[in-house]
Scaffold this active site. Structure first.
Site: not given
Length: 503
Positions: A190, A196, A249-250, A335, A366, A476
C-alpha cells in the site's frame, strides 16, 4: 449508550439452557438459520447449534440499536469517515460497486486499467509469461494466496507463487519453482515502503538480473496506493496499478491487490469474484437483522466472547480448497478487532476479538478435537463445507468428508454420558456450520465479504474502530533501531539476544 459491562450483564440468565433443549422450541431451526441466495449458489448459515435464543436475540437487537448499527452500516457504504483514528473512509465495498458514487466510479476506472494490463499480458505484450511471483505481506499476500489456492487448481492461465516472509528461504523456495525467462514480478504494498516487502522485491529483481533477464524492472508490476513511490523505485508508470488509500490492506483483495488472481484465473473469473461479494453486500444492506447472516453470526460471536468468556474461536474448513481460510481470518478478525480502546480512545473494560485459530477437516479431528470435545475450554467452533467436491475421485471421499463434518457438530452439542468418566462427553458445546453449494469465484467472494461484514458488526457493537492497526508499529520501530535505523536502548534480555546473534 450506557456502561457496556452493565449491558452485557443483562444476557446472563440464572441458568443456561442446553443447546439441544432449545430444539424443543417451535421453529428453532428456521429462526436460527439463514439461506442466502448468491450468484454462485445458495449459502446456508446454520446458527441453531449455539446458545442464542429469542430472549438473547431481543437483547442483541436492543444493543445494535443503541450502538446505531444501522447508521454505521449506512456510513460504511456512503464513504463517510468511519476510520476515525486515520481520518478516512473504509471503501472496500466500493471496489465491488457498492458505495459512494465517486468512489465506485474511481474503482471502476482503476479496474478497467488493471483489466487492460491483465489482457495485454495474456496477449503476449510482455513476451511469454507463465509465472507470476507475487510479493507482499499481510492482506497484500493472504488474500491473493487464499483465492488462488482455492480456485486456481485446475490449469491456471499463469502459475502464481505468493511470498510474504522476509526469511530468504521463502524466496529461494519460490525461485526454484519459477523460470526467470517467463516470470513476472508483482510487488504489492500500500505504501511501497513496507520493509519486508521491499527487501524481498529487491532480491527478486536481483534474481532476474543474475539469471540474465534483460531489463528486469520491465518485468515488474506495482500494486499500490502510493504510485509515485513505485515509479521512484524504478517501475514504469504504465505498469503501476493504483488503488485508493481508503482501502485497507486486509480488505484489499477486491482492488489491484487482486491482480495475481486475475492473471491466474482470467478477468471473467475475477469479475465473478467481485459480483459474489457485491451480492453479499446487498444482503448485508437489505436483510432484516434477524435474517442477516453477518449480523446474526456477529451476535453469536459477541455472546461467546462477552458472556461465556470464550477467549478463542475455532474455524475448520472441511474442504482442501479452503485450507488457507483460517489463516486469512486470523488477520481479518484479530487485526481488525484486537483493540483495547473505543473509537474515541477510551479504555475498554471488556474483551474484544477472541483469538481466531483453526485448520482443515478431517486432519484437525485427529489433532485438536480431543480438546474441543472433552477439554476444559468451551469455545465456539465454526465448520465451512461445500456440497460439491473439488475433485473427480470416488464420491466416497466427499461423502466421508461431509459426514465427518456434520457428525462433529452433532457430537459437540449432544455429548454422551458413560460410566467411565474418561469416555464421557459433556456436550452442550456450540458450533455453527456454513454450507456452500460449491466453491466458485462468486461463492468465495460472497463468503469473504460475509466475514468482512461480520467483523464490522462485531466492531460496531464493541464500539471500536476495525480499520486501523497501530499495534503492529512498535515492533517495526524496534526492529528498525536494531538494524541501525534509530537510537534505542534495549532491555538486558534483548541486548543479550542481539549479542549472541552477532547483529
Amino acid at each position: 449508550m450506557s456502561n457496556m459491562p452493565a449491558d452485557w450483564g443483562r444476557f446472563a440468565g440464572p441458568e443456561e439452557v442446553r443447546i439441544e433443549q432449545l430444539f424443543t422450541q417451535a421453529d428453532r431451526l428456521k429462526d436460527f438459520s439463514i439461506l442466502a441466495d448468491m450468484p454462485g449458489g445458495e449459502i446456508y448459515f446454520d446458527l441453531s447449534k449455539t446458545h442464542l435464543d429469542h430472549a438473547k436475540l431481543d437483547l442483541f437487537l436492543e444493543l445494535a440499536d443503541a450502538r446505531a448499527l444501522g447508521d454505521m452500516r449506512a456510513a460504511l457504504f456512503a464513504g463517510d469517515e468511519i476510520n476515525t483514528s486515520e481520518g478516512r473512509a473504509a471503501e472496500h465495498t466500493a471496489q465491488r460497486g457498492n458505495g459512494d458514487d465517486d468512489s465506485v466510479s474511481l474503482a471502476q476506472h482503476l479496474q478497467d486499467r488493471m483489466r487492460a494490463l491483465v489482457e495485454a499480458i495474456h496477449g503476449g505484450a510482455f513476451g511469454e509469461i507463465k509465472h507470476v511471483l507475487h510479493i507482499g505481506i499481510g492482506g497484500s499476500a493472504l488474500g491473493p494466496d487464499l483465492v488462488i489456492d482455492a480456485l486456481g487448481r485446475e490449469e491456471p492461465l499463469c502459475h502464481v507463487e505468493v511470498v510474504s516472509n522476509v526469511d530468504g528461504a521463502a524466496l529461494e523456495e519460490a525461485f526454484a519453482r519459477l523460470d526467470p525467462a517467463t516470470t513476472l514480478i508483482a510487488i504489492a504494498s500500500k505504501t511501497f515502503t513496507t520493509t519486508e516487502t521491499m527487501l524481498n522485491a529487491n532480491s527478486a529483481v536481483q534474481w532476474l538480473e543474475q539469471e540474465g533477464v534483460d531489463d528486469p524492472y520491465g518485468r515488474v508490476v506495482a500494486l499500490t496506493a502510493s504510485p509515485d513511490k513505485a515509479v521512484e523505485w524504478g517501475i514504469d508508470q504504465s505498469r503501476v496499478l493504483p488503488f485508493s488509500d481508503t482501502v485497507g490492506g486486509r480488505y484489499s483483495i477486491w482492488s489491484s491487490i487482486g491482480f495475481p488472481v486475475a492473471i491466474a484465473l482470467g478477468w471473467n473469473e475475477f469479475d465473478a469474484f467481485l459480483r459474489g461479494a457485491a451480492a453479499m453486500d446487498k444482503h448485508f444492506l437489505e436483510a432484516d437483522f434477524t435474517r442477516n447472516a453477518p449480523v446474526m453470526a456477529a451476535f453469536a460471536d459477541l455472546y461467546y466472547a462477552q458472556i461465556a468468556s470464550a477467549q478463542t474461536r475455532a474455524v475448520f474448513a472441511y474442504d482442501e480448497r479452503l485450507r488457507l481460510l483460517p489463516s486469512y481470518l486470523q488477520q481479518l478478525e484479530m487485526e481488525s478487532n484486537g483493540k483495547s480502546v473505543t473509537r474515541d480512545g477510551v479504555p475498554l473494560g471488556y474483551p474484544t476479538a477472541p483469538i481466531t485459530w483453526g485448520g482443515v477437516g478431517t486432519d484437525a479431528q485427529h489433532a485438536v478435537f480431543q480438546l474441543l470435545h472433552q477439554g476444559t475450554h468451551v469455545l465456539p467452533v465454526e465448520f465451512i463445507v461445500s456440497k460439491t467436491p473439488g475433485h473427480d475421485l470416488d464420491p466416497a471421499h466427499h461423502q466421508n468428508l461431509l459426514t465427518n463434518c456434520f457428525a462433529q457438530g452433532a457430537a459437540l452439542m449432544t455429548g454422551r454420558s458413560a460410566d467411565d468418566p474418561a469416555r464421557s462427553y459433556t456436550g452442550d458445546r456450540p458450533s455453527t456450520t456454513i454450507l456452500l453449494d460449491d466453491i466458485t469465484p462468486s461463492s468465495l467472494g460472497a463468503l469473504i465479504a460475509f466475514y468482512e461484514h461480520r467483523t464490522f458488526v462485531n466492531a460496531v457493537i464493541l464500539g471500536i474502530n476495525p480499520f486501523d492497526q497501530f499495534g503492529v508499529e512498535l515492533g517495526k520501530e524496534i526492529a528498525k533501531a536494531m538494524n541501525g535505523g534509530g537510537e534505542m536502548e534495549f532491555d538486558p534480555s534483548t541486548q543479550k539476544l542481539i549479542e549472541l546473534s552477532a547483529l
